[in-house]
Design a protein around this motif. Structure first.
Motif: not given
Length: 346
Positions: A86-91, A101-106, A111-114
């Motif tokens: 997913v385009p964006g930034f992953s922790v 534990q995984l986390a990601h943000t655009k 808007k976000g993913l659909e």
């Protein structure tokens, strides 16, 4: 605009890095968005394989950031990495005991993913045999308006990990694997359950006689039975034939004690007798052949020559500077001796 953009990202990053294992106390602040599934590339991997676990979101609505919590068994799997397309930034993934534990943000406006989207692909190295479960515990999502939703779940995927061998319980018996596998292929030894050999289990006197007769192909007439062996049991005939051939003897009460565990020295005595009956052994050993062992005095008088003969032939090596004659024979040790006998006879 730039300041506003990074302010939003900063808020999301705080959201992404502020978890504590386990995460069960979140309050839902919005309607749950979509469903989430977990798929494994191979549910029946072999030891040494690398497997991929794919976590997918379905029917999502404006998922701008997400946090995934799952559990695994680190004694059987080694976590390698986790990546999101997913385009964006992953922790960076946080791995703590059995939790991942995984986390990601655009990033940016919009808007976000659909709909449906693969959220993460995880990779594990298979390091141990056995049955384990991977569990998807929860997914927390954040929409473009920074409203969070928590989806608690208990999605489980079972893995049946197999080794490259017939049996899955031989890892601690690497010195016996080749012997056990070779005898299993020939039908000389059998398992105790599905892909289980129970290598550390004791061998009974009756079972060793059956194993020896089968491996050497010994035949004969059925002799007198022992008082403590019922006619219908699977070892009755082999033991009776072994008695007629002179391999086994009963005690003064005509008892054989078939279910008693066989000692290492008795295993060697029976083996020596069987080789002589089959006319495949003519040499004799003596106590001088046991000079390298520290516990020769523990060997029963009736067993010394048999033990010495097998040592002289290289069929028995002992361990920890001893023969350990009074110790119980386990299934792995018995298999190795039978394997060595067949190799010698070739």
């Amino acid at each position: 605009m730039v300041l506003g953009k990074w302010s939003k990202i900063s808020i999301i990053l705080v959201f992404l890095i502020s978890w504590i294992v386990p995460t069960t106390g979140w309050a839902s602040e919005a309607l749950e968005s979509g469903t989430f599934t977990m798929k494994v590339s191979s549910p029946i991997p072999n030891k040494g394989d690398t497997i991929e676990v794919i976590i997918t979101g379905h029917e999502m609505k404006d998922v701008y950031a997400f946090e995934i919590n799952m559990a695994y068994d680190p004694t059987r799997l080694t976590f390698i990495d986790a990546k999101s397309d997913v385009p964006g930034f992953s922790v960076p993934a946080i791995v703590k005991q059995t939790h991942i534990q995984l986390a990601h943000t655009k990033v940016g406006q919009g808007k976000g993913l659909e709909g449906e989207q693969t959220l993460y692909k995880l990779h594990f190295k298979v390091i141990q045999n056995g049955k384990i479960e991977l569990t998807l515990n929860s997914v927390r999502v954040l929409d473009a308006n920074l409203v969070s939703t928590t989806k608690l779940m208990d999605t489980r995927t079972t893995l049946n990990i197999h080794g490259p061998y017939t049996f899955d319980d031989l890892d601690a018996f690497d010195w016996a694997i080749d012997a056990i596998e070779a005898l299993a292929v020939k039908g000389i030894v059998n398992g105790t359950g599905e892909r289980q050999f129970s290598p550390d289990s004791a061998v009974t006197r009756a079972d060793y006689v059956v194993l020896l007769m089968r491996a050497l192909g010994l035949k004969g007439t059925v002799g007198e039975s022992f008082e403590d062996i019922d006619a219908g049991v699977y070892y009755a005939e082999p033991v009776a034939i072994a008695r007629e051939l002179g391999l086994v003897q009963g005690d003064e009460g005509n008892q054989f004690h078939p279910q008693a565990s066989i000692t290492r020295e008795d295993m060697m005595v029976l083996t020596d007798r069987a080789l002589r009956v089959s006319k495949q052994l003519k040499m004799d050993g003596n106590e001088s052949d046991l000079a390298d062992f520290e516990d020769v005095s523990s060997i029963s008088a009736y067993a010394v020559n048999s033990v010495a003969t097998l040592v002289k032939l290289g069929l028995v090596h002992g361990y920890a500077n001893g023969i350990h004659p009074k110790e119980t024979t386990n299934r792995a040790q018995a298999a190795v001796l039978i394997y060595n006998i067949l190799a010698y006879l070739k």
